[in-house]
Design an enzyme around this catalytic site. Structure first.
Site, short mmCIF file in Angstrom:
data_model
loop_
_atom_site.label_atom_id
_atom_site.label_comp_id
_atom_site.label_asym_id
_atom_site.label_seq_id
_atom_site.Cartn_x
_atom_site.Cartn_y
_atom_site.Cartn_z
N HIS A 158 0.89 -1.24 0.04
CA HIS A 158 0.05 -0.04 -0.07
C HIS A 158 0.92 1.18 0.13
CE1 HIS A 158 -2.88 -2.72 2.33
NE2 HIS A 158 -3.43 -2.63 1.08
N LYS A 202 -15.81 -7.53 5.18
CA LYS A 202 -14.64 -8.42 5.39
C LYS A 202 -14.50 -8.78 6.97
CE LYS A 202 -12.24 -7.57 1.13
NZ LYS A 202 -11.05 -7.16 0.60
N SER A 206 -2.65 -7.72 2.76
CA SER A 206 -3.08 -7.42 4.36
C SER A 206 -3.26 -8.98 4.96
CB SER A 206 -4.24 -6.59 4.49
OG SER A 206 -3.98 -5.31 4.08
N ARG A 251 -2.06 -6.24 -8.42
CA ARG A 251 -0.89 -7.11 -8.26
C ARG A 251 -0.81 -8.06 -9.29
NH1 ARG A 251 -3.06 -8.57 -2.32
NH2 ARG A 251 -4.84 -8.43 -3.86
#
Ligand code: PNS
Length: 157
Positions: free
Chosen positions: A17, A41, A128, A90
């Site tokens: 990030h 989430k 994460s 990504r």
């Protein structure tokens, strides 16, 4: 004035990030890092904690601010007069979902466009969720998150 928004869950913020923040901050007069509050989430870190961690790691980066938001990103962008959303990619697998969301956001707020930055190669494996997994087994997370937040992340597990 060019205002960009970099939204996400940031549960917790990683070097991946931070890489996107540093690179995109140069593209705008102001970059708002927007942390989603009510996240399906079920984040490990509260929104206040996620904002605090982000503030710690972005301290000293010019014209970057951190805030939380609730509801639709398209609405938040309108409220903040932002016309660009920044997202990191990504892998190709990220793109399918991101494309749909970018198109939806543009449909809901025609003033807003999404730009994608490809994650730097050294962080292409990083997320994460892998940080949380490694921290939950008390593994070394120093390669994945900035030094100033390691203690706070470890303290959660
Ligand atoms: O870091 P993440 O979890 O990939 O970030 C996802 C985020 C916060 C950018 C996305 O879930 C979002 O914008 N949520 C707010 C609600 C919304 O506007 N959804 C898009 C239209 S369905």
């Amino acid at each position: 004035m060019r205002i960009g928004i970099y939204p996400g869950s940031f549960d917790p913020v990683t070097y991946g990030h931070l890489d996107i923040i540093l690179r995109s901050a140069k593209m705008f007069d102001r970059l708002i890092i927007a942390v989603l509050k009510n996240n399906a989430k079920n984040p490990v870190f509260t929104v206040e904690e996620r904002v605090e961690l982000l503030k710690k790691v972005t301290k000293g980066i010019d014209h970057v601010t951190v805030e939380s938001f609730d509801g639709l990103l398209a609405d938040f962008a309108k409220q903040r007069n932002a016309n660009t959303i920044v997202r990191g990619l990504r892998a190709v697998t990220d793109f399918e979902y991101e494309l749909q969301i970018a198109q939806l956001n543009h449909k809901m707020n025609s003033d807003v466009d999404t730009i994608f930055l490809t994650t730097s190669l050294e962080y292409s494996y990083l997320s994460s969720s892998v940080v949380r997994e490694i921290a939950s087994y008390h593994g070394d997370i120093s390669h994945f998150v900035p030094a100033e937040i390691i203690d706070a992340v470890q303290a959660k597990f």
